[in-house]
Design a protein around this motif. Structure first.
Motif, mmCIF file in Angstrom:
data_model
loop_
_atom_site.group_PDB
_atom_site.id
_atom_site.type_symbol
_atom_site.label_atom_id
_atom_site.label_comp_id
_atom_site.label_asym_id
_atom_site.label_seq_id
_atom_site.Cartn_x
_atom_site.Cartn_y
_atom_site.Cartn_z
ATOM 1 N N LEU A 1 9.709 4.808 51.220
ATOM 2 C CA LEU A 1 9.291 4.422 50.268
ATOM 3 C C LEU A 1 9.806 4.520 49.268
ATOM 4 O O LEU A 1 10.445 3.314 48.303
ATOM 5 C CB LEU A 1 7.591 4.205 50.454
ATOM 6 N N HIS B 1 5.182 -2.650 48.333
ATOM 7 C CA HIS B 1 4.324 -1.807 47.984
ATOM 8 C C HIS B 1 3.438 -1.945 49.457
ATOM 9 O O HIS B 1 2.780 -2.753 49.767
ATOM 10 C CB HIS B 1 3.495 -1.792 46.603
ATOM 11 N N ARG B 2 3.397 -0.791 49.614
ATOM 12 C CA ARG B 2 2.811 -0.705 51.196
ATOM 13 C C ARG B 2 2.001 1.068 50.982
ATOM 14 O O ARG B 2 2.230 1.936 50.237
ATOM 15 C CB ARG B 2 3.197 -0.513 52.056
ATOM 16 N N CYS C 1 2.982 2.391 46.463
ATOM 17 C CA CYS C 1 3.031 2.956 47.518
ATOM 18 C C CYS C 1 2.304 4.405 47.752
ATOM 19 O O CYS C 1 2.433 4.824 46.493
ATOM 20 C CB CYS C 1 4.175 3.264 47.715
ATOM 21 N N HIS D 1 11.537 -5.038 46.799
ATOM 22 C CA HIS D 1 10.634 -4.281 47.375
ATOM 23 C C HIS D 1 8.662 -4.720 47.532
ATOM 24 O O HIS D 1 8.354 -5.154 46.242
ATOM 25 C CB HIS D 1 10.653 -3.007 46.850
ATOM 26 N N VAL E 1 5.631 7.446 44.402
ATOM 27 C CA VAL E 1 4.789 6.878 45.562
ATOM 28 C C VAL E 1 3.615 8.428 45.801
ATOM 29 O O VAL E 1 3.773 9.704 45.775
ATOM 30 C CB VAL E 1 5.308 7.537 46.703
ATOM 31 N N GLU F 1 11.851 1.172 46.964
ATOM 32 C CA GLU F 1 11.921 1.409 45.681
ATOM 33 C C GLU F 1 13.000 1.757 44.682
ATOM 34 O O GLU F 1 13.422 0.854 43.914
ATOM 35 C CB GLU F 1 10.358 1.769 45.390
#
Length: 337
Positions: free
Chosen positions: A306, A319-320, A156, A317, A144, A310
């Protein structure tokens, strides 16, 4: 000396071996009553699970890596605290690594973290060319990005809208009547500093002024207090001296404030000063610092949430890319009381 094992814990607690395993690895699957009974038994028997054996069995450890640019900067300290709190709630530990704004050190740490089989990695990248991180993702290591927007929809990220933060700084100084503003910043290879400069440009343009005449960028070699102090001489040598200084972070601003005071130049009477980050000490300086507040703790906490989602729920999951908005914190260093 006899080492207690999980079978003995299960017999003493009156539960199955699988229940003990769940208490250790997935406590949310076990009822409160059973979980407390098993934990009490573990404490009474002095059981310590074999992390190496678990590592061999599942292929990763209950640890995540956090790679930041400068551990001496309070901004990253508070971010790391948020990451640690989020990880601890899920039974993970955080391994903190300091890249020192060096691509070479960053790559070395990423390699070491992979060798240690961490479950995933949080990284504040030195620049946008972190090729080793891309290779890690291809090998299924969860990553991330922190304090940087991901351009990859399959990754992410948690960041702050630094363009908006630069706009806030520019508007505040313009509203106070400043028409020539110095911007002391770290390397523009860092997207954060480039975005903050772009935001000031936008504020100046929208106010009807010429950014090239209004803004004077002064690049520092790095982004700590010593680097900020070192740029004061260049600032004082400018023709048509700026009446305000916007620093790319509070650390730079502290160095600038200290050096101005050493030269008997008063803040804000002689020059207004504005920082970025709102680290805890910025409100306790001899002249409390006006600054742009970033949600430092929330950045670390949200990014870790996050990452762990994941890791635990790879198949489901989503992704953001989370982007926080900064806010202007007005104190005495810009002359507003």
């Amino acid at each position: 000396m006899h080492n207690t094992n999980m079978h003995e814990v299960a017999r003493r607690a009156g539960v199955s071996l699988g229940t003990v395993s769940n208490v250790l690895n997935h406590p949310e699957l076990v009822s409160d009553e059973t979980r407390l009974r098993v934990k009490r038994t573990i404490d009474e028997m002095g059981f310590v699970r074999n992390g190496s054996a678990r590592h061999l069995r599942v292929g990763s450890t209950q640890s995540i890596g956090l790679v930041v640019l400068d551990v001496t900067n309070p901004f990253f300290t508070e971010m790391a605290r948020g990451a640690e709190d989020a990880a601890s709630k899920r039974g993970y530990i955080v391994i903190l690594c300091n890249s020192d704004n060096s691509s070479r050190k960053e790559m070395n740490y990423l390699r070491v973290l992979e060798e240690q089989c961490v479950a995933g990695i949080l990284i504040v990248p030195v620049n946008d060319k972190t090729n080793y991180a891309q290779a890690l993702r291809r090998r299924a290591t969860s990553i991330v990005l922190l304090d940087r927007v991901s351009r990859d929809a399959n990754k992410c990220s948690v960041s702050v809208d630094d363009i908006y933060g630069g706009e806030l700084a520019g508007r505040h100084l313009l509203d106070l009547g400043h028409r020539r503003i110095a911007y002391i910043h770290g390397p523009l290879t860092s997207a954060q500093y480039a975005d903050r400069l772009y935001g000031v440009h936008r504020a100046v343009s929208e106010a009807g002024f010429d950014p090239d005449r209004t803004i004077v960028p002064l690049a520092a070699e790095t982004d700590n207090a010593f680097a900020g102090a070192a740029r004061v001489e260049s600032f004082l040598a400018l023709e048509d001296s700026p009446t305000a200084i916007f620093c790319g972070n509070d650390y730079l601003a502290m160095g600038v404030m200290n050096e101005l005071a050493r030269r008997q130049i008063s803040v804000p009477q002689d020059v207004a000063l504005l920082g970025y980050d709102d680290v805890e000490i910025s409100s306790m300086l001899a002249v409390p610092l006006t600054t742009i507040r970033q949600p430092k703790y929330d950045l670390g906490f949200a990014a870790t949430d996050l990452l762990l989602d994941e890791i635990v729920n790879k198949a489901s999951h989503t992704h953001r890319q989370i982007v926080f908005r900064p806010e202007l914190i007005v104190r005495q260093s810009t002359g507003v009381r």
